[in-house]
Design an enzyme around this catalytic site. Structure first.
Site, PDB file in Angstrom:
ATOM      1  N   ASP A  35       0.862  -1.189   0.000  1.00 48.70           N
ATOM      2  CA  ASP A  35       0.000   0.000   0.000  1.00 48.70           C
ATOM      3  C   ASP A  35       0.899   1.240   0.000  1.00 48.70           C
ATOM      4  OD1 ASP A  35      -2.015   2.096   0.849  1.00 48.70           O
ATOM      5  OD2 ASP A  35      -3.272   0.339   1.167  1.00 48.70           O
ATOM      6  N   ASP A  53       4.135   2.571  -4.409  1.00 46.62           N
ATOM      7  CA  ASP A  53       3.121   3.245  -5.227  1.00 46.62           C
ATOM      8  C   ASP A  53       2.852   2.376  -6.449  1.00 46.62           C
ATOM      9  OD1 ASP A  53       1.621   4.782  -6.926  1.00 46.62           O
ATOM     10  OD2 ASP A  53       2.710   6.647  -6.492  1.00 46.62           O
ATOM     11  N   TYR A 149     -15.118   6.780 -11.623  1.00 48.16           N
ATOM     12  CA  TYR A 149     -14.762   5.635 -10.757  1.00 48.16           C
ATOM     13  C   TYR A 149     -15.365   4.338 -11.316  1.00 48.16           C
ATOM     14  CZ  TYR A 149     -14.913   2.758  -6.485  1.00 48.16           C
ATOM     15  OH  TYR A 149     -14.812   1.743  -5.565  1.00 48.16           O
ATOM     16  N   LYS A 153     -13.581   0.974 -13.208  1.00 49.82           N
ATOM     17  CA  LYS A 153     -13.819  -0.387 -12.693  1.00 49.82           C
ATOM     18  C   LYS A 153     -14.298  -1.300 -13.826  1.00 49.82           C
ATOM     19  CE  LYS A 153     -13.224  -0.054  -8.102  1.00 49.82           C
ATOM     20  NZ  LYS A 153     -12.031  -0.702  -7.520  1.00 49.82           N
ATOM     21  N   ASN A 178     -21.353  -1.451  -1.052  1.00 49.25           N
ATOM     22  CA  ASN A 178     -21.261  -0.716   0.232  1.00 49.25           C
ATOM     23  C   ASN A 178     -20.825  -1.575   1.412  1.00 49.25           C
ATOM     24  OD1 ASN A 178     -22.250   1.822  -0.844  1.00 49.25           O
ATOM     25  ND2 ASN A 178     -24.199   0.765  -1.019  1.00 49.25           N
ATOM     26  N   GLU A 191     -14.693   9.177   3.884  1.00 55.54           N
ATOM     27  CA  GLU A 191     -15.549   8.209   4.572  1.00 55.54           C
ATOM     28  C   GLU A 191     -16.865   7.987   3.828  1.00 55.54           C
ATOM     29  OE1 GLU A 191     -14.694  11.146   5.453  1.00 55.54           O
ATOM     30  OE2 GLU A 191     -16.277  12.284   6.418  1.00 55.54           O
ATOM     31  N   LYS A 200     -21.350  11.391  13.055  1.00 55.37           N
ATOM     32  CA  LYS A 200     -22.221  12.542  13.340  1.00 55.37           C
ATOM     33  C   LYS A 200     -23.117  12.266  14.541  1.00 55.37           C
ATOM     34  CE  LYS A 200     -22.507  13.908   8.537  1.00 55.37           C
ATOM     35  NZ  LYS A 200     -23.420  14.125   7.418  1.00 55.37           N
TER      36      LYS A 200
HETATM   37  P1  NAD Z   1      -9.571   2.068   1.065  1.00 54.07           P
HETATM   38  O1  NAD Z   1      -9.445   3.440   0.494  1.00 54.07           O
HETATM   39  O2  NAD Z   1      -9.686   1.935   2.545  1.00 54.07           O
HETATM   40  O3  NAD Z   1      -8.362   1.162   0.573  1.00 54.07           O
HETATM   41  C1  NAD Z   1      -7.730   1.336  -0.667  1.00 54.07           C
HETATM   42  C2  NAD Z   1      -6.241   1.385  -0.411  1.00 54.07           C
HETATM   43  O4  NAD Z   1      -5.554   1.529  -1.669  1.00 54.07           O
HETATM   44  C3  NAD Z   1      -5.829   2.571   0.478  1.00 54.07           C
HETATM   45  O5  NAD Z   1      -5.189   2.129   1.647  1.00 54.07           O
HETATM   46  C4  NAD Z   1      -4.885   3.363  -0.418  1.00 54.07           C
HETATM   47  O6  NAD Z   1      -3.790   3.945   0.280  1.00 54.07           O
HETATM   48  C5  NAD Z   1      -4.409   2.306  -1.389  1.00 54.07           C
HETATM   49  N1  NAD Z   1      -3.867   2.938  -2.596  1.00 54.07           N
HETATM   50  C6  NAD Z   1      -4.385   3.998  -3.261  1.00 54.07           C
HETATM   51  N2  NAD Z   1      -3.555   4.354  -4.252  1.00 54.07           N
HETATM   52  C7  NAD Z   1      -2.502   3.483  -4.205  1.00 54.07           C
HETATM   53  C8  NAD Z   1      -1.311   3.371  -4.969  1.00 54.07           C
HETATM   54  N3  NAD Z   1      -1.034   4.216  -5.974  1.00 54.07           N
HETATM   55  N4  NAD Z   1      -0.439   2.381  -4.651  1.00 54.07           N
HETATM   56  C9  NAD Z   1      -0.702   1.543  -3.606  1.00 54.07           C
HETATM   57  N5  NAD Z   1      -1.806   1.614  -2.858  1.00 54.07           N
HETATM   58  C10 NAD Z   1      -2.695   2.591  -3.152  1.00 54.07           C
HETATM   59  O7  NAD Z   1     -10.823   1.398   0.335  1.00 54.07           O
HETATM   60  P2  NAD Z   1     -11.588   0.036   0.655  1.00 54.07           P
HETATM   61  O8  NAD Z   1     -12.945   0.403   1.096  1.00 54.07           O
HETATM   62  O9  NAD Z   1     -10.739  -0.838   1.503  1.00 54.07           O
HETATM   63  O10 NAD Z   1     -11.711  -0.560  -0.830  1.00 54.07           O
HETATM   64  C11 NAD Z   1     -10.893  -1.622  -1.308  1.00 54.07           C
HETATM   65  C12 NAD Z   1     -11.272  -1.914  -2.756  1.00 54.07           C
HETATM   66  O11 NAD Z   1     -12.670  -2.259  -2.837  1.00 54.07           O
HETATM   67  C13 NAD Z   1     -11.077  -0.726  -3.699  1.00 54.07           C
HETATM   68  O12 NAD Z   1     -10.622  -1.178  -4.943  1.00 54.07           O
HETATM   69  C14 NAD Z   1     -12.476  -0.158  -3.837  1.00 54.07           C
HETATM   70  O13 NAD Z   1     -12.636   0.555  -5.051  1.00 54.07           O
HETATM   71  C15 NAD Z   1     -13.316  -1.416  -3.779  1.00 54.07           C
HETATM   72  N6  NAD Z   1     -14.701  -1.133  -3.340  1.00 54.07           N
HETATM   73  C16 NAD Z   1     -14.954  -0.804  -2.039  1.00 54.07           C
HETATM   74  C17 NAD Z   1     -16.260  -0.560  -1.656  1.00 54.07           C
HETATM   75  C18 NAD Z   1     -16.616  -0.210  -0.229  1.00 54.07           C
HETATM   76  O14 NAD Z   1     -17.802  -0.102   0.092  1.00 54.07           O
HETATM   77  N7  NAD Z   1     -15.643  -0.041   0.683  1.00 54.07           N
HETATM   78  C19 NAD Z   1     -17.305  -0.629  -2.579  1.00 54.07           C
HETATM   79  C20 NAD Z   1     -16.998  -0.953  -3.890  1.00 54.07           C
HETATM   80  C21 NAD Z   1     -15.699  -1.225  -4.254  1.00 54.07           C
END
Ligand code: NAD
Length: 343
Positions: A35, A53, A149, A153, A178, A191, A200
C-alpha cells in the site's frame, strides 16, 4: 512452511485490505501486503508489508514477485463526496494501478488474480428510483456508470476477462455493494455513509445537540454489507471456479434516513435530521444475490443492525478519544471537521 501458498493483497493499508490480510492469515496463508500507507488503526498481520506506489510499473513487478495469488484492492477512492468530485484523478490513478498490477502479475506467473470492482459500474438509468429493482450482474450493459470511478472499474473488469481468455490467468471479479465496519475511514472526506452517520450521531450525543446533516432528502436507498461477510465472500470467490463478475453485498435495501434511525437507536440518542445540499449518487441501488447464492452456495449473514452495532461502538470510542471534552470546549474547526462531511 515452504508449501504455504503465497498471497499478495494490494491496498492492505486500507479498510477491506487490512481485514482481508487478517482473514488470510487465519486461513494459514503467507501474505504480503502492499500500500502507499500502513493500516491506520492496527498493526498489520502480513508476513511482509511494503510501502509501494502501484501506479508505477517497477513497483508492481516488485509487489507481485514470488506470489501465487493476488487480491487487487488498491484504489484511489472514497465515499460519494470524494468520488463525485475527483473524476480525473480517480480514472488516472486507478487505471495505472490496475493496468500495471495485472500485467506484472502475468509476467511474474501469478496463477489467480481477484479484482475488486464495485456496484458503481451499474448504469445510472437502472437506478433512478428509490424502490429500485435489485441489480443483476448482466445489468451492467449497455454501460452508463454515473462516475469515472465506475467507468475505470468496468474497463478493468474487461481487462481481467481478456487476460483470462488470452493468457490463461485465472481471474475473479467481485462487485462490492457498500462494505462497512470498524477500522475504516470515519472522517476526513473519504468516509462512506455508514461511518459518516456513526460519527455525526456520536458527536451529537457527545455534544448534547441532536441535529445531524444528511445530504439530499435522505430517501436515496442502498444495501450495506458488513466487513466480515465481505472478507469471507472474497475468499470463497477466489477459491471458486467462477470467472465472471459477481455481486457481493446484502440485498436488504434501506434509505439513508432509515440508516440514520437505526444508528440513533443503537446510540440511544434522539436525532433531528437536517437535509442539506450535497452529492447523493444514484437514487436507489440494491444487490440481486441470485447468482451469488448459486455460485458460492452462500450469502452475507451478518445483519445490518449487528454490523452497525460493532461499527458504531468503534467510531463512538474514536470520537470520544479525539473530541471527548465538554461540548462548549470543542473548537469551531473540530466541529466543522466532524460535521462538514455529510452523506
Ligand atoms: P480504502 O481506500 O480503505 O483502501 C484502498 C487502499 O488503496 C488505500 O489504503 C490506499 O492507500 C491504497 N492505494 C491507493 N492508491 C494506491 C497506490 N497508488 N499504490 C498503492 N496503494 C494505493 O478502500 P476500501 O474500502 O478498503 O476498498 C478496497 C477496494 O474495494 C477498492 O478497490 C475499492 O474501489 C473497492 N470497493 C470498495 C467498496 C466499499 O464499500 N468499501 C465498494 C466498492 C468497491
Amino acid at each position: 512452511m515452504s508449501d504455504q501458498v503465497k498471497v499478495l493483497v494490494t491496498g492492505a493499508g486500507g479498510f477491506i485490505g487490512h481485514h482481508l490480510v487478517n482473514f488470510l492469515k487465519h486461513e494459514g496463508y503467507w501474505v504480503r501486503g502492499v500500500d502507499l500507507k500502513e493500516p491506520e488503526f492496527h498493526a498489520t498481520r502480513a508476513d511482509e508489508f511494503e510501502l509501494l506506489d502501484l501506479r508505477r510499473w517497477d513497483n508492481c513487478l516488485e509487489a507481485t514477485r514470488g506470489v501465487d495469488e493476488v487480491y487487487a484492492l488498491a484504489a484511489d477512492m472514497g465515499g460519494m463526496g470524494f468520488i463525485s468530485s475527483h473524476h480525473a484523478q480517480i480514472l488516472h490513478n486507478n487505471a495505472l494501478i490496475n493496468l500495471h498490477t495485472l500485467e506484472a502479475a502475468r509476467v511474474q506467473g501469478v496463477k489467480r488474480y481477484l479484482y475488486t470492482s464495485s456496484a458503481c459500474i451499474y448504469p445510472e438509468y437502472k437506478q433512478l428510483v428509490t424502490e429500485v429493482t435489485p441489480l443483476k450482474e448482466e445489468d451492467a450493459y449497455p454501460a452508463q456508470p454515473q462516475d469515472a470511478y465506475g467507468w475505470e472499474k468496468l474497463v478493468t473488469e474487461r481487462l481481467c476477462t481478456h487476460y483470462r481468455e488470452d493468457y490463461g490467468m485465472e481471474t475473479r471479479i467481485v462487485r462490492f455493494h457498500n462494505i462497512f465496519g470498524p477500522l475504516g475511514t470515519w472522517q476526513g472526506g473519504r468516509e462512506k455513509a455508514p461511518a459518516a452517520l456513526c460519527r455525526k450521531i456520536a458527536l451529537a450525543k457527545l455534544a448534547g445537540s441532536p441535529e445531524i446533516e444528511i445530504w439530499g432528502d435522505g430517501e436515496q436507498t442502498r444495501s450495506f454489507c458488513y466487513i466480515d461477510d465481505c472478507a469471507a465472500g472474497l475468499y470463497k470467490l477466489m477459491r471458486s471456479d467462477y470467472c465472471k463478475p459477481l455481486n457481493l453485498g446484502q440485498d436488504r435495501m434501506v434509505s439513508i434516513n432509515q440508516l440514520a434511525d437505526i444508528i440513533a437507536d443503537i446510540a440511544n440518542v434522539p436525532i433531528v435530521k437536517k437535509h442539506v445540499h450535497g452529492p447523493q449518487g444514484v437514487r436507489g441501488r440494491n444487490s440481486d444475490n441470485t447468482r451469488l447464492n448459486e455460485v458460492l452456495g452462500w450469502a452475507p449473514e451478518i445483519s445490518l443492525e449487528e454490523g452497525l452495532q460493532r461499527t458504531y461502538a468503534w467510531i463512538e470510542a474514536r470520537v470520544i478519544r479525539n473530541y471527548g471534552k465538554p461540548p462548549q470546549r470543542l473548537l469551531e474547526t473540530e466541529v466543522a471537521a466532524l460535521l462538514g462531511h455529510a452523506v
